[in-house]
Design a protein around this motif. Structure first.
Motif, PDB file in Angstrom:
ATOM      1  N   UNK A  46     -25.612   0.250  58.246  1.00 54.29           N
ATOM      2  CA  UNK A  46     -24.533  -0.246  59.092  1.00 54.29           C
ATOM      3  C   UNK A  46     -24.774   0.197  60.530  1.00 54.29           C
ATOM      4  N   UNK A  47     -24.368  -0.644  61.463  1.00 54.55           N
ATOM      5  CA  UNK A  47     -24.355  -0.268  62.873  1.00 54.55           C
ATOM      6  C   UNK A  47     -23.070  -0.801  63.478  1.00 54.55           C
ATOM      7  N   UNK A  48     -22.596  -0.154  64.537  1.00 52.57           N
ATOM      8  CA  UNK A  48     -21.378  -0.582  65.210  1.00 52.57           C
ATOM      9  C   UNK A  48     -21.598  -0.485  66.713  1.00 52.57           C
ATOM     10  N   UNK A  49     -21.451  -1.606  67.407  1.00 48.10           N
ATOM     11  CA  UNK A  49     -21.612  -1.630  68.851  1.00 48.10           C
ATOM     12  C   UNK A  49     -20.252  -1.776  69.511  1.00 48.10           C
ATOM     13  N   UNK A  50     -20.017  -0.955  70.527  1.00 44.74           N
ATOM     14  CA  UNK A  50     -18.758  -1.014  71.260  1.00 44.74           C
ATOM     15  C   UNK A  50     -18.737  -2.201  72.200  1.00 44.74           C
ATOM     16  N   UNK A  61     -19.542  -4.880  64.015  1.00 47.53           N
ATOM     17  CA  UNK A  61     -20.074  -4.179  62.854  1.00 47.53           C
ATOM     18  C   UNK A  61     -21.169  -5.053  62.238  1.00 47.53           C
ATOM     19  N   UNK A  62     -22.364  -4.505  62.055  1.00 47.15           N
ATOM     20  CA  UNK A  62     -23.472  -5.257  61.475  1.00 47.15           C
ATOM     21  C   UNK A  62     -23.968  -4.597  60.199  1.00 47.15           C
ATOM     22  N   UNK A  63     -24.221  -5.418  59.196  1.00 43.93           N
ATOM     23  CA  UNK A  63     -24.792  -4.939  57.937  1.00 43.93           C
ATOM     24  C   UNK A  63     -26.296  -5.211  57.955  1.00 43.93           C
ATOM     25  N   UNK A  64     -27.050  -4.247  57.475  1.00 43.88           N
ATOM     26  CA  UNK A  64     -28.511  -4.350  57.420  1.00 43.88           C
ATOM     27  C   UNK A  64     -28.974  -3.917  56.034  1.00 43.88           C
TER      28      UNK A  64
END
Length: 152
Positions: A46-50, A61-64
């Motif tokens: 998971x990653x989260x960019x402001x 929110x991105x799923x990888x």
């Protein structure tokens, strides 16, 4: 002289377009536990960019997925990702895909899907879960990853 200045400006513009851009608010990809099925191991990440839209703070929110093929031959692998805000427990599919993973290699992280959330609750926990299936095989168990959605 004017032609040389125009050519230099055009060249500088073309070179700046070739340089990769970076987002100052980009977050690192964090991976959860591993699951495997029939020689294919996977980690949900998971990653989260402001960001900000007007006065509202948001997170993209991105799923990888990271795939590891231990087989002696390449494998087509399908994957799906679901998203949930931990407080509501409702899972929503945000993406799926398929890729060829070469023999005895690790591929990824591969972005599966994304969702944008408004930050109404600071540090609300969000989760993704991912499962994988080699072509013709059975789906793996779920692998998950989580982050606090709206860290300051």
């Amino acid at each position: 002289m004017r032609l040389m200045r125009t050519a230099a400006l055009a060249t500088a513009t073309a070179l700046s377009l070739l340089l990769p851009t970076t987002d100052a608010h980009a977050a690192a990809v964090a991976c959860g536990g591993s699951v495997s099925t029939q020689g294919i191991a996977a980690n949900g990440c998971i990653s989260a960019e402001r960001g900000k839209e007007g006065r509202v703070h948001i997170r993209d929110i991105k799923a990888h997925v990271v795939l590891n093929n231990t087989r002696p031959h390449a494998a087509n692998v399908e994957y799906e990702a679901f998203f949930s805000a931990a407080s509501d427990g409702h899972w929503v599919k945000i993406g799926n895909g398929r890729t060829l993973v070469p023999r005895r290699t690790t591929t990824g992280p591969i972005e599966i899907g994304s969702t944008t959330r408004a930050c109404f609750v600071v540090n609300a926990k969000v989760e993704i879960r991912v499962h994988v299936r080699p072509a013709g095989g059975a789906w793996s168990n779920w692998t998950s990853a989580a982050t606090s959605q709206c860290q300051t």
